[in-house]
Scaffold this active site. Sequence first.
Site, PDB file in Angstrom:
ATOM      1  N   LYS A  84       0.722  -1.100   0.033  1.00  0.00           N
ATOM      2  CA  LYS A  84       0.073  -0.158   0.019  1.00  0.00           C
ATOM      3  C   LYS A  84       0.989   1.117  -0.021  1.00  0.00           C
ATOM      4  O   LYS A  84       0.552   2.392  -0.627  1.00  0.00           O
ATOM      5  CB  LYS A  84      -0.864   0.003   1.140  1.00  0.00           C
ATOM      6  CG  LYS A  84      -1.814  -1.125   1.293  1.00  0.00           C
ATOM      7  CD  LYS A  84      -2.838  -0.797   2.707  1.00  0.00           C
ATOM      8  CE  LYS A  84      -2.076  -0.846   4.148  1.00  0.00           C
ATOM      9  NZ  LYS A  84      -1.592  -2.186   4.205  1.00  0.00           N
TER      10      LYS A  84
ATOM     11  N   ARG B 143      -0.925  -8.331  14.182  1.00  0.00           N
ATOM     12  CA  ARG B 143      -1.444  -7.409  13.177  1.00  0.00           C
ATOM     13  C   ARG B 143      -2.302  -7.929  12.422  1.00  0.00           C
ATOM     14  O   ARG B 143      -3.381  -7.509  11.876  1.00  0.00           O
ATOM     15  CB  ARG B 143      -0.073  -6.780  12.716  1.00  0.00           C
ATOM     16  CG  ARG B 143       0.716  -5.921  13.379  1.00  0.00           C
ATOM     17  CD  ARG B 143       1.808  -5.519  12.841  1.00  0.00           C
ATOM     18  NE  ARG B 143       1.741  -4.711  11.483  1.00  0.00           N
ATOM     19  CZ  ARG B 143       2.658  -4.614  10.427  1.00  0.00           C
ATOM     20  NH1 ARG B 143       3.816  -5.221  10.665  1.00  0.00           N
ATOM     21  NH2 ARG B 143       2.617  -3.827   9.716  1.00  0.00           N
TER      22      ARG B 143
HETATM   23  P1  AMP Z   1       1.474   0.868   8.975  1.00  0.00           P
HETATM   24  O1  AMP Z   1       2.814   1.585   8.807  1.00  0.00           O
HETATM   25  O2  AMP Z   1       0.275   1.434   8.254  1.00  0.00           O
HETATM   26  O3  AMP Z   1       1.870  -0.809   8.824  1.00  0.00           O
HETATM   27  O4  AMP Z   1       0.978   0.934  10.684  1.00  0.00           O
HETATM   28  C1  AMP Z   1       1.806   0.506  11.639  1.00  0.00           C
HETATM   29  C2  AMP Z   1       0.939   0.455  12.676  1.00  0.00           C
HETATM   30  O5  AMP Z   1       0.623   1.452  13.297  1.00  0.00           O
HETATM   31  C3  AMP Z   1      -0.255  -0.625  12.800  1.00  0.00           C
HETATM   32  O6  AMP Z   1      -0.227  -1.975  13.142  1.00  0.00           O
HETATM   33  C4  AMP Z   1      -1.132  -0.131  13.789  1.00  0.00           C
HETATM   34  O7  AMP Z   1      -0.579  -0.773  15.149  1.00  0.00           O
HETATM   35  C5  AMP Z   1      -0.769   1.390  13.854  1.00  0.00           C
HETATM   36  N1  AMP Z   1      -1.731   2.262  12.770  1.00  0.00           N
HETATM   37  C6  AMP Z   1      -1.396   2.677  11.566  1.00  0.00           C
HETATM   38  N2  AMP Z   1      -2.426   3.323  11.174  1.00  0.00           N
HETATM   39  C7  AMP Z   1      -3.313   3.389  12.300  1.00  0.00           C
HETATM   40  C8  AMP Z   1      -4.875   3.793  12.312  1.00  0.00           C
HETATM   41  N3  AMP Z   1      -5.252   4.599  11.300  1.00  0.00           N
HETATM   42  N4  AMP Z   1      -5.464   3.397  13.342  1.00  0.00           N
HETATM   43  C9  AMP Z   1      -4.749   2.605  14.418  1.00  0.00           C
HETATM   44  N5  AMP Z   1      -3.829   2.098  14.192  1.00  0.00           N
HETATM   45  C10 AMP Z   1      -2.896   2.275  13.331  1.00  0.00           C
END
Ligand code: AMP
Length: 212
Positions: A9, A164
Amino acid sequence: MLGPPATGKGTQAALLSSTFGISAASTGAMLRDELRRGTELGRQAAEWTKRGELFPDTLALDVVWAWLKGRTRFIFDGFPRTVGQARAFDAGLSERGLPLDVVYFLDLPEQTILDRMSSRVTCRACGSVYNEIFHKVAIGDACPTCRGELYRRDDDTTGALRRRMEQYREFTLPVAEYYRGTGLLKPIDATPGRDAVFATLYEDILERNRQA
Ligand code: AMP
């Protein structure tokens, strides 16, 4: 850009951003950056993310509205992550007169996701993501893009990865159903890899513009 972890993504959001000149943001990356800068917000978010758990909806929405101020065109990657966030986001967007055009849902088989996540390294400085096998890089190497240090995210470890995936199934998969219901969901098979997925997205956007 919606989908399970490690489906590309962030990579696709960055490609779309540079191709179409639209700013892209990721709530996960924004809060990792806060943590790097040692802010209270970053510290709070890390309490959740290091366990592989979602942080509270209010935290995500606060950073999203702050980032959106003054923008009319945007790509979000990894947001909204819960139906609560999606509803609040839609309500806030309609108050601002900013309709969503499309929600791309990038999907992959679970085993591929786990394989990709456990060999993923990230640049501490610019946030670029690489695969150790595919890109022939290792933890501690210099980032091929900016020469920053490559590291393994705290939440890219086996225990956190499993958590996750569970959080994804429980909270984020229903977001896809929510947007299917509003007619905005466009599923994309992420198996063919970065360039083929980008070609599909690119064609879809051109087609939407032709019809607009
Ligand atoms: P990502 O970088 O998108 O993989 O996000 C890393 C981690 O941040 C995720 O596993 C969640 O723990 C947290 N996270 C990211 N975006 C969100 C969101 N919109 N709401 C809640 N937790 C989030």
